[in-house]
Structures are given as C-alpha cells and as structure tokens.
Design a protein around this motif. Structure first.
Motif, mmCIF file in Angstrom:
data_model
loop_
_atom_site.group_PDB
_atom_site.id
_atom_site.type_symbol
_atom_site.label_atom_id
_atom_site.label_comp_id
_atom_site.label_asym_id
_atom_site.label_seq_id
_atom_site.Cartn_x
_atom_site.Cartn_y
_atom_site.Cartn_z
ATOM 1 N N LEU A 28 -18.833 16.545 10.904
ATOM 2 C CA LEU A 28 -20.035 15.929 10.343
ATOM 3 C C LEU A 28 -20.506 16.667 9.098
ATOM 4 O O LEU A 28 -20.912 16.050 8.105
ATOM 5 N N LEU A 29 -20.449 17.981 9.132
ATOM 6 C CA LEU A 29 -20.862 18.784 7.983
ATOM 7 C C LEU A 29 -19.952 18.509 6.789
ATOM 8 O O LEU A 29 -20.414 18.384 5.648
ATOM 9 N N SER A 30 -18.646 18.388 7.059
ATOM 10 C CA SER A 30 -17.685 18.097 5.993
ATOM 11 C C SER A 30 -17.914 16.703 5.416
ATOM 12 O O SER A 30 -17.885 16.510 4.193
ATOM 13 N N ALA A 31 -18.148 15.724 6.280
ATOM 14 C CA ALA A 31 -18.406 14.355 5.812
ATOM 15 C C ALA A 31 -19.647 14.300 4.944
ATOM 16 O O ALA A 31 -19.679 13.630 3.902
ATOM 17 N N ASP A 32 -20.689 15.030 5.356
ATOM 18 C CA ASP A 32 -21.928 15.084 4.585
ATOM 19 C C ASP A 32 -21.674 15.690 3.208
ATOM 20 O O ASP A 32 -22.133 15.170 2.182
ATOM 21 N N SER A 33 -20.920 16.781 3.153
ATOM 22 C CA SER A 33 -20.613 17.443 1.890
ATOM 23 C C SER A 33 -19.783 16.552 0.974
ATOM 24 O O SER A 33 -20.039 16.467 -0.233
ATOM 25 N N GLN A 34 -18.807 15.875 1.537
ATOM 26 C CA GLN A 34 -17.959 14.991 0.733
ATOM 27 C C GLN A 34 -18.772 13.868 0.096
ATOM 28 O O GLN A 34 -18.583 13.547 -1.085
ATOM 29 N N PHE A 35 -19.688 13.292 0.862
ATOM 30 C CA PHE A 35 -20.517 12.215 0.323
ATOM 31 C C PHE A 35 -21.421 12.731 -0.787
ATOM 32 O O PHE A 35 -21.623 12.053 -1.812
ATOM 33 N N GLU A 36 -21.954 13.920 -0.638
ATOM 34 C CA GLU A 36 -22.805 14.487 -1.682
ATOM 35 C C GLU A 36 -22.008 14.723 -2.972
ATOM 36 O O GLU A 36 -22.531 14.546 -4.072
ATOM 37 N N HIS A 37 -20.751 15.111 -2.841
ATOM 38 C CA HIS A 37 -19.906 15.269 -4.032
ATOM 39 C C HIS A 37 -19.667 13.923 -4.708
ATOM 40 O O HIS A 37 -19.665 13.825 -5.944
ATOM 41 N N VAL A 38 -19.458 12.889 -3.907
ATOM 42 C CA VAL A 38 -19.291 11.550 -4.479
ATOM 43 C C VAL A 38 -20.552 11.140 -5.240
ATOM 44 O O VAL A 38 -20.472 10.623 -6.369
ATOM 45 N N LEU A 39 -21.707 11.371 -4.653
ATOM 46 C CA LEU A 39 -22.961 11.003 -5.303
ATOM 47 C C LEU A 39 -23.167 11.771 -6.605
ATOM 48 O O LEU A 39 -23.714 11.230 -7.577
ATOM 49 N N SER A 40 -22.726 13.013 -6.647
ATOM 50 C CA SER A 40 -22.843 13.796 -7.873
ATOM 51 C C SER A 40 -21.984 13.197 -8.990
ATOM 52 O O SER A 40 -22.408 13.115 -10.147
ATOM 53 N N VAL A 41 -20.778 12.768 -8.640
ATOM 54 C CA VAL A 41 -19.923 12.103 -9.627
ATOM 55 C C VAL A 41 -20.569 10.804 -10.106
ATOM 56 O O VAL A 41 -20.594 10.508 -11.308
ATOM 57 N N GLU A 42 -21.126 10.035 -9.166
ATOM 58 C CA GLU A 42 -21.771 8.774 -9.526
ATOM 59 C C GLU A 42 -22.973 9.008 -10.438
ATOM 60 O O GLU A 42 -23.216 8.232 -11.372
ATOM 61 N N ASP A 43 -23.726 10.063 -10.184
ATOM 62 C CA ASP A 43 -24.871 10.384 -11.042
ATOM 63 C C ASP A 43 -24.432 10.616 -12.484
ATOM 64 O O ASP A 43 -25.039 10.096 -13.436
ATOM 65 N N LYS A 44 -23.386 11.382 -12.668
ATOM 66 C CA LYS A 44 -22.929 11.719 -14.023
ATOM 67 C C LYS A 44 -22.335 10.502 -14.727
ATOM 68 O O LYS A 44 -22.516 10.325 -15.937
ATOM 69 N N TYR A 45 -21.647 9.676 -13.962
ATOM 70 C CA TYR A 45 -21.108 8.447 -14.544
ATOM 71 C C TYR A 45 -22.249 7.525 -14.965
ATOM 72 O O TYR A 45 -22.232 6.950 -16.070
ATOM 73 N N ASP A 46 -23.256 7.392 -14.108
ATOM 74 C CA ASP A 46 -24.383 6.511 -14.417
ATOM 75 C C ASP A 46 -25.149 7.000 -15.649
ATOM 76 O O ASP A 46 -25.556 6.186 -16.488
ATOM 77 N N VAL A 47 -25.340 8.298 -15.776
ATOM 78 C CA VAL A 47 -26.023 8.838 -16.956
ATOM 79 C C VAL A 47 -25.229 8.506 -18.223
ATOM 80 O O VAL A 47 -25.802 8.149 -19.260
ATOM 81 N N THR A 48 -23.912 8.599 -18.141
ATOM 82 C CA THR A 48 -23.074 8.262 -19.295
ATOM 83 C C THR A 48 -23.239 6.798 -19.671
ATOM 84 O O THR A 48 -23.389 6.463 -20.857
ATOM 85 N N LEU A 101 -15.204 16.220 -12.750
ATOM 86 C CA LEU A 101 -14.534 15.258 -11.874
ATOM 87 C C LEU A 101 -13.479 15.933 -11.004
ATOM 88 O O LEU A 101 -13.374 15.653 -9.800
ATOM 89 N N LYS A 102 -12.699 16.822 -11.590
ATOM 90 C CA LYS A 102 -11.633 17.488 -10.840
ATOM 91 C C LYS A 102 -12.219 18.346 -9.710
ATOM 92 O O LYS A 102 -11.712 18.322 -8.577
ATOM 93 N N HIS A 103 -13.275 19.091 -10.023
ATOM 94 C CA HIS A 103 -13.904 19.944 -8.999
ATOM 95 C C HIS A 103 -14.397 19.114 -7.821
ATOM 96 O O HIS A 103 -14.089 19.413 -6.651
ATOM 97 N N HIS A 104 -15.153 18.052 -8.103
ATOM 98 C CA HIS A 104 -15.691 17.228 -7.016
ATOM 99 C C HIS A 104 -14.564 16.569 -6.230
ATOM 100 O O HIS A 104 -14.620 16.500 -4.998
ATOM 101 N N SER A 105 -13.544 16.083 -6.938
ATOM 102 C CA SER A 105 -12.433 15.407 -6.255
ATOM 103 C C SER A 105 -11.709 16.363 -5.318
ATOM 104 O O SER A 105 -11.289 15.972 -4.212
ATOM 105 N N ARG A 106 -11.543 17.605 -5.735
ATOM 106 C CA ARG A 106 -10.871 18.587 -4.880
ATOM 107 C C ARG A 106 -11.701 18.920 -3.648
ATOM 108 O O ARG A 106 -11.142 19.189 -2.577
#
Length: 297
Positions: A28-48, A101-106
């Motif tokens: 559960l902790l890993s799933a939560d962390s993975q989703f937060e990384h996805v949201l961080s990528v989405e934030d940066k894409y949306d700002v662009t 992107l690479k950091h979050h994806s990893r």
C-alpha cells in the motif's frame, strides 16, 4: 511490543482497526508513492501546456487589439518582449518536465525495465525524428544563457491596402544565431541560410505535439501499475469493511504503529483511491497533430 501494521480510522475517538501483514502495508505504501510520482509528472506537464496556452492566447489577443486599434511600431517591441517571456516559460517548464521524467518513471517502474525503457526512449525518439523538437531544445538553452528567444514580429503591412489581415507572427532570425556563435551547430545547419526567418508558432506547436507523444508513452506504460494500485487500495478498504460493515471509510488509513504506540507513514486509503479512480477515468484533451492545427475566426 513490536512494530505493528493496521488499517484504522485516522480520527480522534475511533478504535476501529484491522491488523495487517507487513507485506500488505508495504504494498500500500508503494502504491501510494507511485501514484504521487505520477501526479508530479502530470503537474509539470499541465504547467507546460498552460504556459503554451498563454503564449498562443497572447498572440491572438494582440492580433485582435491591432484589428481594433492599430498601434505604433513601438508597441510591437513591447509585444516581442512579452512573447519572449511567454515562450521562455514554455521552454523552461518543458525542460523541468523532461529532466524529471526519468526520475519519476524509475520510482514507479523500478521493477519493470521493459516499460521503463519505452518511457526513457520516448524523448530520444522525438529528438531524432522531429526537427522542431531539436530546435526548441536548442532554443531553450539559448534563451537561458544568451538572449531572448523571440527576435522579432511580423505584422500586417499597413500601406498595402485598407482591407488587410491582422496577425502577429513571432520569429527567430538564424543570422542572429550565427552571429552569436553559441547556438547548437547541428541544429543551426537545419535552419535557413538565405536571410529567411523561422516562424515560431509552427515550431512551438510541433514541439508541444512531440511532448504530448512523450507524455502519452508515460501514461500508457504507467497505467497498468496504477490499475494495480487501485486494486490494492480497494482490497484494503473491503478488508476493513468486512469487519466493520456499518462504518464509513472516509478517514481510513493504513499505518505503522511503533513500540510506543505512535503512528507513522499513513496511507489514506479512501482519499487516494478516489483520486486514483478519477485519474484513471478522466478524459483529457488530445494534442495529437497539434502541428497541423490552425486558428481561424
């Protein structure tokens, strides 16, 4: 008392809890962390994308202003600086998106090298196959270290006729780049050498189109992991509900409890599941073939 793991209501006055295994909590902790990384990528894409929208909107707005109130040429120089700022914002936010992107994806796909590689190769593929992408990347470096990324504006020829089109066309002058001497040589060779300028609107549209294809690869390759995360959260919620069927789960969390009874690293089950389901079912505007779109009114 050893460290223990629970599903419990994270509110004062509630003792409702279900003890779970360490491995279940870790998932559960890993799933939560993975989703937060996805949201961080989405934030940066949306700002662009929002920065790009401001760039295009400023051009249209000034074209309409010229239609109603043709101004002196000095106003064009003010507009050039405004569009240079708008363009710099697009290029800088895109660089942040690509650099992280690479950091979050990893972090999301550390145990899935095939999917990870497809994401990491997406920017390289755009660089190799899209000349506008190469130019925008080189222009970002130029704007950061040398000069403004808009050299001038093309507007209507007032003397041509009384019935005329009103437009604003920011451009880049390859001759200015050659004089500067610091622009990436390989990209500079691809630009006109006969005094012709490079119009920036089609360049930027093609660049955003390329970024969209990169982001589509990210979404496609991370979606199975997010679907699994949603299943884990839903299973945890159902597990708690089986023991406490009359209780709502709005404040349900998975947490670690140390030897002194202190809580730590709470995963908010219902809240994250709601956000995750919304994300998986959201309908997003497509940027596909943006390079071929035009604005007419």
């Amino acid at each position: 008392m050893a460290t223990r793991y629970f599903l419990r209501q994270v509110v004062d006055g509630s003792d409702s809890c279900v003890e779970i295994e360490r491995a279940a909590y870790a998932e559960l902790l890993s799933a939560d962390s993975q989703f937060e990384h996805v949201l961080s990528v989405e934030d940066k894409y949306d700002v662009t994308i929002q920065n790009y929208l401001e760039f295009e909107t400023s051009i249209v707005q000034e074209a309409v202003r010229e239609l109603i109130d043709p101004g002196p040429r000095e106003r064009f120089d003010q507009l050039r600086r405004l569009l240079a700022r708008r363009l710099s914002n697009v290029l800088s936010s895109a660089r942040l998106y690509l650099d992280t992107l690479k950091h979050h994806s990893r972090e999301i796909l550390a145990d899935d090298p095939a999917r990870l590689e497809r994401i990491e190769m997406a920017p390289s593929a755009q660089y190799d196959n899209c000349p506008e992408y190469r130019l925008a990347e080189a222009l970002r470096n130029y704007a950061q270290h040398r000069a403004l990324p808009v050299h001038g504006l093309i507007g209507p020829d007032v003397a041509r006729s009384s019935q005329r089109d009103f437009f604003v066309e920011p451009y880049l002058d390859p001759d200015e780049l050659r004089k500067d001497g610091s622009f990436k040589a390989q990209v500079l060779k691809e630009l006109p050498s006969d005094g012709e300028v490079v119009k920036l609107k089609p360049i930027l549209r093609a660049y955003i189109d390329a970024l969209c294809q990169i982001h589509d690869a990210f979404r496609s390759e991370t979606r199975p992991r997010l679907e699994k995360a949603a299943e884990l959260l839903e299973t945890a919620r159902d597990r708690f509900g089986e023991q406490y069927p009359l209780e709502h789960t709005h404040f349900l969390g998975a947490l670690i409890e140390d030897e002194s009874g202190m809580w730590g690293d709470v995963v908010y089950i219902d809240a994250q599941l709601l956000k995750l389901v919304r994300y998986l079912h959201s309908v997003r505007p497509s940027m596909e073939n943006l390079r071929h779109r035009r604005i007419e009114y």
